[in-house]
Motif scaffolding. Structure first.
Motif, PDB file in Angstrom:
ATOM      1  N   GLU A 944     101.482  87.806  32.692  1.00  0.00           N
ATOM      2  CA  GLU A 944     102.232  88.773  33.465  1.00  0.00           C
ATOM      3  C   GLU A 944     103.934  89.151  32.666  1.00  0.00           C
ATOM      4  OE1 GLU A 944     100.137  91.216  36.664  1.00  0.00           O
ATOM      5  OE2 GLU A 944      98.672  92.077  34.796  1.00  0.00           O
ATOM      6  N   ARG A 945     104.009  87.370  33.362  1.00  0.00           N
ATOM      7  CA  ARG A 945     105.168  87.056  32.868  1.00  0.00           C
ATOM      8  C   ARG A 945     105.784  87.443  31.863  1.00  0.00           C
ATOM      9  NH1 ARG A 945     108.127  85.792  36.954  1.00  0.00           N
ATOM     10  NH2 ARG A 945     110.225  84.441  36.079  1.00  0.00           N
ATOM     11  N   PHE A 946     104.590  86.968  31.002  1.00  0.00           N
ATOM     12  CA  PHE A 946     105.149  86.541  29.391  1.00  0.00           C
ATOM     13  C   PHE A 946     105.087  88.233  28.590  1.00  0.00           C
ATOM     14  CE2 PHE A 946     104.811  82.345  31.152  1.00  0.00           C
ATOM     15  CZ  PHE A 946     105.965  81.819  30.200  1.00  0.00           C
ATOM     16  N   MET A 947     104.774  89.255  29.333  1.00  0.00           N
ATOM     17  CA  MET A 947     104.218  90.437  28.839  1.00  0.00           C
ATOM     18  C   MET A 947     105.324  91.314  29.381  1.00  0.00           C
ATOM     19  SD  MET A 947     100.168  90.634  29.479  1.00  0.00           S
ATOM     20  CE  MET A 947     100.695  91.927  29.626  1.00  0.00           C
ATOM     21  N   THR A 948     105.427  92.465  28.247  1.00  0.00           N
ATOM     22  CA  THR A 948     105.756  93.150  29.178  1.00  0.00           C
ATOM     23  C   THR A 948     105.026  94.676  29.029  1.00  0.00           C
ATOM     24  OG1 THR A 948     106.322  95.151  26.304  1.00  0.00           O
ATOM     25  CG2 THR A 948     107.654  92.942  26.627  1.00  0.00           C
ATOM     26  N   PHE A 949     105.956  95.510  29.349  1.00  0.00           N
ATOM     27  CA  PHE A 949     104.989  96.952  29.847  1.00  0.00           C
ATOM     28  C   PHE A 949     104.430  97.292  28.263  1.00  0.00           C
ATOM     29  CE2 PHE A 949     104.135 101.272  30.726  1.00  0.00           C
ATOM     30  CZ  PHE A 949     103.644 101.077  31.409  1.00  0.00           C
ATOM     31  N   GLN A 950     104.962  97.518  26.980  1.00  0.00           N
ATOM     32  CA  GLN A 950     104.628  97.805  26.688  1.00  0.00           C
ATOM     33  C   GLN A 950     103.286  97.440  25.676  1.00  0.00           C
ATOM     34  OE1 GLN A 950     107.350  97.613  26.727  1.00  0.00           O
ATOM     35  NE2 GLN A 950     107.664 100.104  27.163  1.00  0.00           N
ATOM     36  N   MET A 951     103.116  96.291  25.885  1.00  0.00           N
ATOM     37  CA  MET A 951     102.654  95.335  25.776  1.00  0.00           C
ATOM     38  C   MET A 951     100.900  95.473  26.097  1.00  0.00           C
ATOM     39  SD  MET A 951     104.287  91.226  25.744  1.00  0.00           S
ATOM     40  CE  MET A 951     104.922  90.785  24.365  1.00  0.00           C
ATOM     41  N   ALA A 952     101.193  95.525  27.389  1.00  0.00           N
ATOM     42  CA  ALA A 952     100.093  95.985  27.934  1.00  0.00           C
ATOM     43  C   ALA A 952      99.319  98.068  27.671  1.00  0.00           C
ATOM     44  CB  ALA A 952      99.956  96.452  29.547  1.00  0.00           C
ATOM     45  N   LEU A 953     100.131  98.257  26.660  1.00  0.00           N
ATOM     46  CA  LEU A 953      99.516  99.250  26.218  1.00  0.00           C
ATOM     47  C   LEU A 953      98.759  99.435  25.143  1.00  0.00           C
ATOM     48  CD1 LEU A 953     102.497 102.112  27.912  1.00  0.00           C
ATOM     49  CD2 LEU A 953      99.557 101.138  29.048  1.00  0.00           C
ATOM     50  N   GLN A 954      98.933  97.768  24.148  1.00  0.00           N
ATOM     51  CA  GLN A 954      99.202  98.090  22.886  1.00  0.00           C
ATOM     52  C   GLN A 954      96.782  98.134  22.514  1.00  0.00           C
ATOM     53  OE1 GLN A 954     101.069  98.252  20.384  1.00  0.00           O
ATOM     54  NE2 GLN A 954     102.920  98.603  22.070  1.00  0.00           N
ATOM     55  N   ARG A 955      97.166  99.077  21.686  1.00  0.00           N
ATOM     56  CA  ARG A 955      95.563  99.113  21.455  1.00  0.00           C
ATOM     57  C   ARG A 955      95.438  98.586  19.525  1.00  0.00           C
ATOM     58  NH1 ARG A 955      96.613 103.725  23.678  1.00  0.00           N
ATOM     59  NH2 ARG A 955      96.522 104.956  21.627  1.00  0.00           N
ATOM     60  N   GLU A 956      96.614  97.900  19.649  1.00  0.00           N
ATOM     61  CA  GLU A 956      95.453  97.578  17.720  1.00  0.00           C
ATOM     62  C   GLU A 956      95.106  96.537  17.767  1.00  0.00           C
ATOM     63  OE1 GLU A 956      98.555  98.436  18.709  1.00  0.00           O
ATOM     64  OE2 GLU A 956      99.504  99.705  17.873  1.00  0.00           O
ATOM     65  N   ASP A 957      94.821  95.754  16.543  1.00  0.00           N
ATOM     66  CA  ASP A 957      93.877  94.957  16.846  1.00  0.00           C
ATOM     67  C   ASP A 957      94.403  93.624  16.687  1.00  0.00           C
ATOM     68  OD1 ASP A 957      91.589  96.484  15.604  1.00  0.00           O
ATOM     69  OD2 ASP A 957      91.661  95.638  13.364  1.00  0.00           O
ATOM     70  N   CYS A 958      95.902  93.429  16.636  1.00  0.00           N
ATOM     71  CA  CYS A 958      96.588  92.336  16.492  1.00  0.00           C
ATOM     72  C   CYS A 958      96.848  92.158  18.201  1.00  0.00           C
ATOM     73  CB  CYS A 958      97.647  92.499  15.376  1.00  0.00           C
ATOM     74  SG  CYS A 958      98.688  93.990  16.611  1.00  0.00           S
ATOM     75  N   TRP A 959      96.979  92.890  18.203  1.00  0.00           N
ATOM     76  CA  TRP A 959      96.708  92.564  20.542  1.00  0.00           C
ATOM     77  C   TRP A 959      95.716  92.115  20.702  1.00  0.00           C
ATOM     78  CZ3 TRP A 959     101.261  91.641  21.914  1.00  0.00           C
ATOM     79  CH2 TRP A 959     102.615  91.941  21.615  1.00  0.00           C
ATOM     80  N   LEU A 960      94.148  92.313  20.020  1.00  0.00           N
ATOM     81  CA  LEU A 960      93.255  91.604  20.951  1.00  0.00           C
ATOM     82  C   LEU A 960      93.024  91.263  21.220  1.00  0.00           C
ATOM     83  CD1 LEU A 960      90.547  93.586  18.828  1.00  0.00           C
ATOM     84  CD2 LEU A 960      90.598  94.467  21.047  1.00  0.00           C
ATOM     85  N   PRO A 961      93.157  89.504  21.003  1.00  0.00           N
ATOM     86  CA  PRO A 961      93.124  87.906  21.879  1.00  0.00           C
ATOM     87  C   PRO A 961      93.552  88.208  22.937  1.00  0.00           C
ATOM     88  CG  PRO A 961      94.189  88.143  19.489  1.00  0.00           C
ATOM     89  CD  PRO A 961      93.849  89.137  19.519  1.00  0.00           C
ATOM     90  N   LEU A 962      94.972  89.480  23.164  1.00  0.00           N
ATOM     91  CA  LEU A 962      95.762  89.444  25.381  1.00  0.00           C
ATOM     92  C   LEU A 962      94.675  90.347  25.187  1.00  0.00           C
ATOM     93  CD1 LEU A 962      97.827  89.274  27.114  1.00  0.00           C
ATOM     94  CD2 LEU A 962      99.391  90.993  25.568  1.00  0.00           C
TER      95      LEU A 962
END
Length: 1139
Positions: A944-962
């Motif tokens: 989570e230190r490398f993540m932004t708050f917006q990353m936690a809310l992403q739901r697109e396919d490209c964010w599925l690995p996260l």
């Protein structure tokens, strides 16, 4: 209390069983109900049941009701019962139990068993218990019933014998003349015969009740031990009372059961049949059975259970007693098993072969002198052995054939006098001489028999470890060595003279002196034969340039040059003279060859090469430090580098010879006190030679490069920092560590010459690319090259991170090098778990970068390239084993490096897009199951230190690995330290948390330190080498305060976003969890891969059919059911012949 005493006495097995039975018989005569109740309770207690049958139950309840009551009182907490309990006090219980039943029937056979009460009650009880669903009842009662049946068979046999005797007495009395006939005796004999007939009818009724009530049902029981008991006992019945039982009605059960799934049951079938076929008088009754089940018995010689295969071969050996039963095809299927790697199978096949081919000896006339040499009776048998060996077409396996025949045919194989005569003497009139091919085979077999007699152990691949020889075996070994020396010391020189031009024959003959007792040369006054041998060896060295022949000559000199024997001086002088001539000739030829340069012709090159081959072969086993070979060879190699036109073979042998020079000098310095000048000289020569080999790595010739690479790897390993261990600190000046440039060249060589496709290998010449033997040889060579480099990694000669280029090839070249790479990973993990983990993740990162360069950043995660990397990560994960405590730091560091790599490069799509390497988290999730519960929380915080708050809310396919990676970290975590999204998504992970339990801390295990100084920065913690996970643990303290403040706001935002969303989390929840779990069916198949740790056996029905045999076919019985299909297949047979 009587029943307890009966059970305890049998359990202890200390008292004489007959006295125990006699006491019970006395109590039975006094009160048969009470005694019988004691016997019933005895059987109940022998089954492990704690219940007791009371007198009231015995009087008023049926057997079925009693068994139902006992079943209710059975202790189900433990699956053990007296027949299966381990331990010293239960060790002899089974034999005591069986003995009790046998003695009971034997003592009761004249009266009590015919009272229509005791036996009826016991048989009824055992029949009912054998039908119980409780395994303990079924197993114990079946064993009791079968032993009871065996005892009754003995009684019936005695009755039959008595009836025959009575009938003969009656006939004899009746045939007397009337005046001498005793009518009273006739009446007595008639009455006795009638009583015996009635008793026999009664016994037959009892046996029929047991057979139909117990055997017919239990020989197909679901428990293999019960089936084995039935088959073992029916074999005893047929052997004891063949007149009654040896017929097709009973044999069919053994035939059907030969298709059983369990090896122990099949084994009992074969041992039962061996007892029948051993008696030749019974062969006529077995004809129909043999014709029907012969093919099945032959197929069982290839059974996956070695014990079954051995017994099947032994059974076929007994079947040979029956004329013309086994066809040539049947025999051939057994013959090839003499080459099996499993020695008991090979020995059994050897006995079969010996009996079939060698049992027919020529009869010797009484009083005639014993024939010797090629006239002996063994001559034709030895020829038959040679013919068999040639027809089998398995050359280089003569040692296996000899070992297989050794136990049964040692006398034949030790007739070396006959073998020598067949090779040296002219054939007799009318006798066909041996062909060249047959002579070669005979010499090879003769060498193998000599080796077997002198060494007294099986060939490589068949040994079961060192066995202590008995005094008799040691005496036999000494006698054989004496006989070998006396025969071959005289015969070897003429044999060498006869076959001097044949390289293969000479090579085998030259190995014989290794097994001589050299003292006999002196004590037996055989010095003139020694001189003849030395002359022949010198002539062979001068005639041959074949490497194998020259090495055989070198080994022979080495064997004969033993300072313990008086012949040493003779041999040493002859060796020195030969080497002087060779070195002088080489020096002269080399000077002329180098002076002529480009003008040198092929004949000059051949002369230099042949002489260099001889010197190199001798330098392998002999110290030639007295001749300065380094200077001349180094000059030759340097000329080859400068001119670039040196013949390939000259360079290869020159490299090898120089390598031997270095090693012999090191050996001399290691043994004794070394002078500083010698150390300096060797250091200069070694480093100069290493640089020379490095220069040859770029040679245009592949064979030269391979030779230079192999020698370089050997030298780097020998002169590494480990050479000073073991009290050799004085050799420290010789330690040599390769420079980065050399390490890079070695790695490049491996990548360019080892990890190539088979079709790309250009080593095969003369259009033999399609030749399978050439391909196998090329693969073997590449495996040796890879193993040489991997040893450098294991012994820390090169940096461990260079192993990443090797490890990443694990999946692609699994069939060729999987075992080598896997062992390298295992060894490096033992050296440094942390560095090994970093190397593994580096190899995955390299593959990921290669994939990006090929497919671009918009690749499809379902592509074969990405799936291959993910599968490789899964294989790597399996190699860490199940002990999470041992691998804790390594796994934590692996996740740290993986997370940093995933977020290292920004998004190519600009701000707001996923990082370039974000898909790497999907690969990294394969290692999440190896994290401990508390470490998962810490790794999640680090993520989570490398993540932004917006990353936690992403739901697109490209964010599925996260999303997938976060879910894998949250499985089994505590909600109080998780983010709101972690708590929400952990619903799908609850399945895993139930199935995979983390290790529980045990007493005495120190808890990991989790407290860190306040304000400590992450970077400074990561630099502390004493704890590789402290950079993770510090995150909890830094994050808790922030999470407490943001929890409420995050929760509200997340809930609103999820309600407005498309339900992506719910849809992906199941696949994500399944992707992380290690319990899916596809992953369980290779769960055991690379695990170097002990595992618990799952409590399933016992099976011994899990070992595979590489050299034999896997199996020949039907695995679909215990016997159902086999019985169905036999139904027509039963209807036609067995009813």
């Amino acid at each position: 209390m009587e029943n307890m005493m009966l059970f305890e006495v049998v359990k202890l097995g200390r008292s004489a069983m007959q006295s125990v039975v006699d006491d019970w018989i006395e109590s039975y005569k006094h009160d048969r109900d009470a005694a019988l109740l004691d016997l019933i309770n005895f059987f109940i207690q022998c089954s492990g049941c704690k219940g007791v049958v009371s007198a009231e139950m015995f009087r008023n309840m049926q057997n079925s009701e009693i068994i139902r009551r006992m079943t209710e009182e059975f202790d189900e907490d433990s699956g053990d019962y007296p027949l299966t309990i381990a331990g010293p006090q239960w060790k002899k219980f089974k034999s005591s139990f069986c003995e009790f039943i046998s003695v009971l029937v034997r003592q009761c056979q004249y009266s009590i068993i015919y009272d229509e009460y005791m036996m009826d009650t016991v048989i009824s009880l055992l029949t009912g218990l054998s039908d119980s669903q409780v395994r303990a009842f079924r197993h114990t009662s079946t064993l009791a019933a079968m032993k009871l049946m065996t005892a009754l068979v003995n009684v019936a046999l005695n009755l039959s014998i008595n009836m025959d005797n009575t009938q003969r007495q009656y006939e004899a009395e009746r045939n007397k003349i009337v005046a001498k006939r005793a009518n009273d005796r006739l009446e007595l004999l008639l009455q006795k015969r009638k009583e015996l007939q009635e008793n026999q009818d009664e016994i037959e009724n009892m046996m029929n009740a047991i057979f139909k009530g117990v055997f017919v049902h239990r020989y197909r029981d679901s428990i293999a031990e019960i089936r084995a008991i039935c088959i073992e006992e029916i074999g005893v019945w047929m052997k004891l009372y063949s007149d009654a039982f040896l017929n097709d009605s009973y044999l069919k059960y053994v035939g059907w059961t030969m298709h059983d799934k369990q090896g122990e049951v099949r084994l009992k079938c074969l041992t039962a049949l061996q007892g029948l076929y051993y008696n030749r008088e019974l062969n006529a009754r077995l004809e129909l059975f043999t014709s029907r089940f012969k093919d099945r018995i032959v197929s069982m010689t290839l059974d996956k259970e070695y014990d079954v295969a051995v017994q099947a071969i032994k059974l076929l050996t007994l079947v040979l007693n029956t004329d013309e039963v086994l066809t040539p095809e049947d025999c051939e299927s057994v013959y090839h098993l003499v080459y099996s790697a499993h020695r008991p199978v090979a020995v059994a096949a050897g006995e079969f072969l010996y009996k079939k081919l060698f049992s027919q000896r020529e009869p010797e006339e009484e009083g005639a002198p014993k024939r010797r040499g090629r006239q002996s009776p063994n001559a034709n048998l030895i020829k038959t052995t040679v013919f068999f060996f040639l027809e089998s077409e398995l050359h280089e396996h003569a040692a296996y054939l000899v070992d297989s025949l050794w136990e049964c045919g040692a006398e034949l194989l030790k007739d070396w006098e006959c073998m020598i005569s067949l090779l040296l003497d002219d054939p007799l009139p009318g006798e066909e001489a041996l062909t060249d091919r047959q002579e070669t085979a005979l010499i090879e077999i003769m060498l193998c028999t000599v080796r077997q007699a002198a060494e007294c152990h099986p060939p490589v691949g068949r040994g079961t470890g060192k066995r202590v020889m008995t005094a008799k075996e040691k005496k036999t070994q000494l006698d054989d060595r004496t006989k070998i020396t006396e025969l071959f010391a005289v015969a070897l020189p003429p044999l060498l003279a006869k076959y001097a031009v044949d390289a293969e024959k000479v090579t085998n003959l030259l190995l014989l002196p290794q097994f001589f007792d050299l003292e006999i040369y002196t004590t037996g006054r055989l010095e003139k034969h020694l001189e003849a041998l030395l002359r022949q060896i010198k002539e062979i060295v001068e005639k041959h340039t074949d490497t194998e022949v020259l090495e055989a000559c070198s080994k022979t000199y080495h064997s004969l040059c033993n300072e313990e024997f008086t012949i040493f001086n003779r041999v040493d002088i002859a060796r020195s003279q030969l080497l002087d001539e060779l070195v002088d000739k080489f020096t002269r030829l080399l000077e002329d060859f180098l002076r002529e340069g480009e003008d040198a012709d092929e004949d000059d090159a051949y002369q230099v090469l042949s002489t260099l081959k001889r010197i190199t072969a001798f330098h392998n086993a002999h110290d030639l430090s007295g001749w300065d070979l380094f200077t001349s060879n180094f000059k030759l190699l340097n000329t080859g580098i400068e001119n670039g036109d040196m013949p390939e073979q000259i360079v290869i042998h020159s490299l090898q010879c120089t390598h031997y020079v270095i090693l012999w000098q090191l050996a001399k310095l290691s043994e004794g006190s070394s002078r500083k000048d010698d150390l300096v000289t060797l250091r200069k020569q070694m480093r100069a030679f290493c640089m020379m080999c490095q220069r040859y790595l770029t040679n245009v010739n592949t064979a030269v490069k391979e030779q230079a690479f192999t020698i370089l790897c050997d030298l780097l390993l020998i002169f590494s920092h480990q050479m000073v261990s073991g009290g050799r600190e004085h050799l420290e000046p010789l330690v040599y560590s390769p420079e980065d440039s050399l390490q890079a060249e070695l790695l490049t060589f491996i990548l360019n010459h080892v990890f190539i496709d088979q079709d790309d290998d250009t080593n095969s010449t003369d259009g033999q690319q399609d030749d399978e033997a050439v391909k196998i040889e090329a693969l073997h060579k590449r495996r040796n090259l890879l193993a040489a480099y991997c040893k450098l990694i294991i012994y820390c000669v090169v940096e461990m991170k260079t192993g990443a280029d090797i490890f990443k090839q694990y999946m692609r070249y699994y069939n060729d090098y999987g075992d080598i790479i896997k062992e390298t990973m295992s060894k490096t993990r033992q050296i440094d778990k942390i560095q090994c983990a970093k190397t593994l993740i580096l190899s995955l990162q390299q593959l990921f970068n290669e994939m990006l360069s090929d497919l671009g950043h918009g690749f499809d995660r379902s592509s074969s390239a990405f799936c291959g990397i993910k599968e490789l990560a899964r294989r790597f994960s399996l190699t860490f084993g199940l002990d999470q405590v041992k691998t804790r730091d390594a796994i934590a560091m692996l996740h740290k490096d993986g997370i940093e790599f995933a977020f290292k490069d920004p998004s190519p799509q600009g701000e707001g897009g996923p990082p370039l390497n974000l898909a790497f988290l999907d690969i990294l999730s394969e290692f999440s199951s190896k994290l401990m519960r508390q470490d998962k929380r810490t790794v999640h915080m680090y993520l989570e230190r490398f993540m932004t708050f917006q990353m936690a809310l992403q739901r697109e396919d490209c964010w599925l690995p996260l999303i997938s990676y976060r879910n894998s970290l949250q499985a089994g975590g505590d909600d109080d330290t998780m983010s709101v999204m972690s708590g929400y998504s952990s619903r799908g992970s609850s399945v895993r948390s139930k199935k995979i339990k983390p290790p529980v801390a045990t007493v005495g295990t120190p808890a990991p330190k989790r407290k860190l100084p306040e304000g400590t920065e992450v970077k400074s913690v990561a630099d502390v080498k004493t704890s590789q996970v402290t950079w993770m643990l510090t995150q909890r303290q830094q994050e808790e305060a922030r999470q407490q403040q943001e929890r409420a706001m995050n929760y509200a935002k997340l809930r609103s976003n999820l309600r407005r969303g498309t339900g992506l989390m719910e849809e992906d929840e199941e696949p994500i969890v399944e992707d992380v779990m290690m319990s899916s069916e596809g992953r369980m198949d290779d769960l055991n891969e690379g695990m170097d740790f002990d595992t618990m056996d799952i409590d399933l029905p016992p099976s011994k059919n899990r070992r595979e045999r590489s050299e034999l076919k896997p199996d020949y019985f039907d695995p679909a059911s215990i016997m159902d299909e086999s019985v169905n297949e036999m139904k027509g047979f039963e209807d036609s012949t067995y009813m």
